[in-house]
Enzyme design. Structure first.
Site, PDB file in Angstrom:
ATOM      1  N   GLU A  13      18.423  59.897  59.562  1.00 33.50           N
ATOM      2  CA  GLU A  13      17.270  60.376  58.794  1.00 33.50           C
ATOM      3  C   GLU A  13      17.560  60.370  57.307  1.00 33.50           C
ATOM      4  OE1 GLU A  13      14.643  63.383  56.779  1.00 33.50           O
ATOM      5  OE2 GLU A  13      16.825  63.293  56.919  1.00 33.50           O
ATOM      6  N   GLU A  14      18.773  60.738  56.943  1.00 37.23           N
ATOM      7  CA  GLU A  14      19.119  60.887  55.529  1.00 37.23           C
ATOM      8  C   GLU A  14      19.146  59.557  54.785  1.00 37.23           C
ATOM      9  OE1 GLU A  14      19.099  63.539  54.056  1.00 37.23           O
ATOM     10  OE2 GLU A  14      19.663  65.171  55.405  1.00 37.23           O
TER      11      GLU A  14
ATOM     12  N   ASP B 104      21.101  70.956  57.130  1.00 37.04           N
ATOM     13  CA  ASP B 104      20.142  69.852  57.136  1.00 37.04           C
ATOM     14  C   ASP B 104      20.787  68.681  57.874  1.00 37.04           C
ATOM     15  OD1 ASP B 104      18.168  68.005  56.622  1.00 37.04           O
ATOM     16  OD2 ASP B 104      18.593  67.835  54.475  1.00 37.04           O
TER      17      ASP B 104
ATOM     18  N   ASP C 157      13.026  70.641  60.289  1.00 40.67           N
ATOM     19  CA  ASP C 157      13.863  70.011  59.260  1.00 40.67           C
ATOM     20  C   ASP C 157      13.532  70.533  57.873  1.00 40.67           C
ATOM     21  OD1 ASP C 157      15.710  68.262  58.140  1.00 40.67           O
ATOM     22  OD2 ASP C 157      14.335  66.568  58.092  1.00 40.67           O
TER      23      ASP C 157
ATOM     24  N   ASP D  92      22.313  63.514  61.592  1.00 42.48           N
ATOM     25  CA  ASP D  92      23.168  63.064  60.496  1.00 42.48           C
ATOM     26  C   ASP D  92      23.096  64.003  59.306  1.00 42.48           C
ATOM     27  OD1 ASP D  92      20.454  62.113  60.101  1.00 42.48           O
ATOM     28  OD2 ASP D  92      21.207  60.877  58.458  1.00 42.48           O
TER      29      ASP D  92
ATOM     30  N   HIS E 282      17.211  65.921  63.223  1.00 51.27           N
ATOM     31  CA  HIS E 282      18.150  64.805  63.025  1.00 51.27           C
ATOM     32  C   HIS E 282      19.584  65.307  62.996  1.00 51.27           C
ATOM     33  CE1 HIS E 282      18.959  65.390  58.613  1.00 51.27           C
ATOM     34  NE2 HIS E 282      17.724  65.820  58.567  1.00 51.27           N
TER      35      HIS E 282
ATOM     36  N   HIS F 184      22.462  69.522  50.985  1.00 51.30           N
ATOM     37  CA  HIS F 184      23.119  68.319  50.455  1.00 51.30           C
ATOM     38  C   HIS F 184      24.232  68.607  49.462  1.00 51.30           C
ATOM     39  CE1 HIS F 184      19.544  65.385  51.435  1.00 51.30           C
ATOM     40  NE2 HIS F 184      19.826  66.213  52.436  1.00 51.30           N
TER      41      HIS F 184
END
Length: 411
Positions: free
Chosen positions: A174-175, A141, A197, A80, A78, A379
């Site tokens: 995705e997030e 990520d 991922d 994003d 992903h 994150h």
């Protein structure tokens, strides 16, 4: 361009997604990276490379002549980054040959990446670490996964590595839980796939939480506190009482491995009204249902105490444990383990304490376990990734391409 160079280029794009948006992608800025990836795939010789109207990038690597009958293998990551931390103006740098000491991320903020707090750094001695400046997340990520898949595709095409049909996809959102929302499983055309991922090098995941979200509305009665006896119902106190009815040991701060939890994610309100949002998670389907039933029973108990309609709890299922969809295709796990061992990577089969695009895609007809990217501390500003781990994951993807090009891929 090697994998680390790609990664440093891609993190220059702010692709932060946004929750509670009805559109996919949730932010238009994700499209800029999508356009670049589609163009790079075309330039390296991939077929049908395109960015669709919802921000999904698709491409195909045509099979080597004579290997058209091999299974169609997919790789997905992903684009994003998480809303939890800024992804704007990321200042990534490489710390060469990490020596095991504190890394000063930002002298102005006196912010350090320390092995005393993050013991995973001890396992990264001697490697070149890509870190942030402490004001943003890094974006490993999942731009690390994107970079690793792109480098794999380039190696397969440039070095003419024998391969069966390969499909590549990069997803938005995705997030915020919408990665598979408009994923064209039929058009993608893979028999099965891997999401790239995960975290630390060696992680291999085919189990994830069953997940539900709970929205709670609490209706209170606001009376002047000087004359409130036997009349006031303080919605904030009812909210606190509801939380106390849940088992305290099933707080995510006290759980690990296969242990599920109730997570209070949001709380706001006044005496008159309050709202709460919870996440309910468990790997086991029966325990997952028990948790949902327990939550509803707690709400009903409070309604019996304070009056019908005081507490309204609405539970919505989010995703399910993909294990049941992967077990009939266990060659995906077996081949990933064998490929890791061939490369000197120690496989770590671990349950995902969350979900991935692969979980939902597995229930959409595309069995899709999850592979590591090599990153840590996603994150947030302490996120980092070793350059050597990204190169190993790229090699792992190439090794999987080779395994599924062989005649005994399902042995």
């Amino acid at each position: 361009m090697n994998t680390a160079q790609r990664f440093l280029r891609y993190v220059g794009f702010d692709t932060q997604s946004a929750p509670d948006q009805e559109t996919v992608p949730s932010t238009q800025k994700q499209l800029a990276l999508g356009r670049l990836l589609a163009q790079e795939l075309k330039e390296m010789g991939a077929e049908d490379a395109r960015l669709d109207e919802h921000g999904y990038v698709y491409a195909s690597l045509p099979p080597t002549p004579g290997l058209e009958d091999r299974p169609v293998l997919g790789f997905i990551a992903h684009m994003d980054t998480a809303p939890a931390c800024s992804g704007t103006n990321i200042k990534a740098r490489i710390v060469p040959n990490y020596n095991g000491e504190d890394i000063l991320l930002n002298p102005t903020l006196d912010l350090h990446l320390s092995p005393e707090e993050f013991e995973c750094l001890e396992r990264c001695k001697g490697q070149d670490l890509i870190v942030t400046d402490g004001t943003t997340l890094l974006g490993a990520d999942d731009k690390a996964g994107v970079s690793e898949i792109m480098s794999m595709a380039q190696l397969v095409l440039e070095e003419k590595i024998p391969h069966g049909p390969i499909r590549i996809a990069f997803t938005p959102d995705e997030e915020v839980g919408n990665g598979p929302a408009y994923f064209d499983v039929q058009g993608f055309g893979a028999d099965f796939a891997y999401t790239v991922d995960g975290g630390e090098l060696g992680e291999l995941e085919y189990e994830n939480f069953n997940a539900a979200n709970v929205k709670v509305a609490i209706r209170g009665k606001s009376i002047h506190p000087g004359s409130a006896k036997n009349k006031m119902v303080n919605a904030l106190l009812v909210a606190m009482e509801l939380h106390r009815l849940l088992p305290p040991e099933q707080n995510p701060a006290y759980t690990e491995g296969y242990e599920g939890f109730f997570h209070l994610d949001q709380l706001q309100g006044t005496v008159e009204k309050a709202s709460m949002e919870y996440l309910i998670r468990d790997h086991d389907a029966a325990r997952f249902q028990e948790k949902k039933d327990r939550f509803l029973a707690a709400a009903e108990y409070l309604n019996s105490v304070y009056g019908a309609g005081t507490v309204t709890a609405v539970i919505s299922d989010s995703y399910r444990n993909m294990k049941e969809q992967i077990l009939p295709h266990f060659h995906l796990i077996r081949n990933a383990r064998l490929a890791m061992e061939e490369l000197g990577i120690s496989p770590m089969v671990v349950p995902i304490r969350g979900g991935t695009d692969g979980a939902r895609l597995s229930f959409m007809g595309l069995p899709c376990p999850n592979l590591c990217t090599g990153g840590f501390n996603f994150h947030g500003p302490f996120e980092f990734i070793p350059v050597q781990a990204m190169e190993k994951v790229t090699q792992l993807l190439v090794a999987l391409v080779k395994r599924y090009a062989s005649s005994d891929w399902d042995q």
